[in-house]
Design a protein around this motif. Structure first.
Motif, PDB file in Angstrom:
ATOM      1  N   MET A   1      -3.172  28.714 -12.764  1.00  0.00           N
ATOM      2  CA  MET A   1      -2.280  29.462 -13.651  1.00  0.00           C
ATOM      3  C   MET A   1      -2.524  29.063 -15.099  1.00  0.00           C
ATOM      4  O   MET A   1      -2.939  27.952 -15.366  1.00  0.00           O
ATOM      5  N   ARG A   2      -2.231  30.003 -15.985  1.00  0.00           N
ATOM      6  CA  ARG A   2      -2.393  29.735 -17.407  1.00  0.00           C
ATOM      7  C   ARG A   2      -1.022  29.703 -18.079  1.00  0.00           C
ATOM      8  O   ARG A   2      -0.202  30.606 -17.876  1.00  0.00           O
ATOM      9  N   ALA A   3      -0.772  28.680 -18.862  1.00  0.00           N
ATOM     10  CA  ALA A   3       0.517  28.545 -19.541  1.00  0.00           C
ATOM     11  C   ALA A   3       0.682  29.655 -20.574  1.00  0.00           C
ATOM     12  O   ALA A   3      -0.271  30.046 -21.249  1.00  0.00           O
ATOM     13  N   ILE A   4       1.892  30.180 -20.683  1.00  0.00           N
ATOM     14  CA  ILE A   4       2.165  31.230 -21.669  1.00  0.00           C
ATOM     15  C   ILE A   4       2.843  30.664 -22.913  1.00  0.00           C
ATOM     16  O   ILE A   4       3.132  31.404 -23.857  1.00  0.00           O
ATOM     17  N   GLY A   5       3.099  29.362 -22.912  1.00  0.00           N
ATOM     18  CA  GLY A   5       3.709  28.755 -24.082  1.00  0.00           C
ATOM     19  C   GLY A   5       4.121  27.320 -23.814  1.00  0.00           C
ATOM     20  O   GLY A   5       4.024  26.831 -22.686  1.00  0.00           O
ATOM     21  N   LYS A   6       4.535  26.657 -24.877  1.00  0.00           N
ATOM     22  CA  LYS A   6       5.034  25.287 -24.779  1.00  0.00           C
ATOM     23  C   LYS A   6       6.400  25.224 -25.452  1.00  0.00           C
ATOM     24  O   LYS A   6       6.625  25.858 -26.476  1.00  0.00           O
ATOM     25  N   ARG A   7       7.296  24.455 -24.849  1.00  0.00           N
ATOM     26  CA  ARG A   7       8.624  24.271 -25.399  1.00  0.00           C
ATOM     27  C   ARG A   7       9.089  22.836 -25.162  1.00  0.00           C
ATOM     28  O   ARG A   7       8.428  22.070 -24.461  1.00  0.00           O
TER      29      ARG A   7
END
Length: 291
Positions: free
Chosen positions: A1-7
């Motif tokens: 899977m590919r991350a769609i963002g960081k928080r």
């Protein structure tokens, strides 16, 4: 899977850096619209009403119509909003698990630790499990401020987007206003019927029958030769419709097939450069693959 963002999950003085992943995906068979008369691909154009020109995506911005006036909002305008710039998943309260109504659930996301030490992540996970609580959070994602529920699923922190309270409609059915009498015998028989269906929920037991049948229909038509030429169906793209090449393998596959076809045809043997795939065909091939 590919991350769609960081928080960063923030509750009190504790910060938990995380990566966000979409938890669900769509497996529907991709279908296109074509003209029933000749099989030509139906395309929708982004045409400007003032000059009549087709506008590429990079020159399209959002606008709000107040009735008498229109306010244009650029990407820079939207990204300047304080909530859009925030990278926090802010915990605002912890509530009992059963107080979050499933009707409010929207999209779901997996959260992965994004630091050398996952201790804060594990601490939050175990705290939620031990207290039987769900964290209600506020966060911004894809130019939208969202309400969310942070809970644990199979040892992973999961963030589920929630609808705002005013987005859930209140049902008003006049047919339920009348008094209906249910006898004890009817209720007992209905309960026995429920008992005969009782089981543990195992979602993997169920299949999307429509998509399976649709794929079988498509495979049957391909086998029987009930098809039309894909290249002729997709037609010629205009300059405004060209896009990024998304699938190199699809472009290579079509190149090989086209080259073999030309070698077997004496009429097309003299076409120079016919074995090369142009940027337009690579784009069309990738779009066909991606749907």
């Amino acid at each position: 899977m590919r991350a769609i963002g960081k928080r960063v999950i923030a509750f009190g003085l504790v910060n938990v850096p995380v990566k966000i992943y979409s938890a669900t995906e769509d497996h529907d068979v991709s279908l296109h619209q074509v003209h029933d008369k000749d099989g030509g691909r139906i395309r929708y154009q982004r045409r400007c009403e003032i000059d009549g020109e087709i506008v590429p995506y990079e020159h399209i911005v959002k606008a709000y119509d107040s009735g008498d006036q229109t306010v244009v909002l650029t990407d820079e305008d939207l990204s300047s909003l304080p909530e859009e710039r925030s990278n926090e998943i802010e915990v605002v309260e912890f509530v009992p698990d059963d107080q979050v109504d499933p009707i409010m659930f929207e999209r779901s996301y997996f959260l992965e630790p994004d630091s050398r030490s996952s201790k804060a992540y594990v601490l939050l996970r175990q705290t939620l499990e031990a207290t039987n609580r769900t964290a209600i959070v506020k966060f911004a994602l894809r130019q939208k401020t969202r309400l969310g529920a942070l809970r644990v699923r199979d040892g992973i922190l999961m963030l589920q987007g929630l609808l705002w309270a005013d987005e859930v409609r209140q049902p008003e059915f006049s047919s339920l206003s009348e008094t209906v009498q249910i006898t004890d015998k009817e209720l007992d028989m209905s309960s026995k019927l429920v008992a005969s269906y009782e089981s543990d929920f195992e979602p993997e037991k169920y299949d999307d029958d429509y998509q399976i049948q649709l794929q079988k229909l498509i495979d049957a038509k391909l086998e029987q030769g009930d098809t039309i030429d894909t290249e002729a169906t997709f037609g010629q793209e205009s300059e405004g419709e060209k896009g990024e090449v998304l699938d190199l393998m699809e472009a290579l596959r079509r190149s090989v097939e086209k080259n073999r076809g030309e070698k077997g045809s004496a009429a097309s043997a003299g076409k120079a450069g016919g074995s090369k795939v142009s940027g337009e065909r690579a784009t069309r091939g990738s779009r066909k693959k991606a749907g």
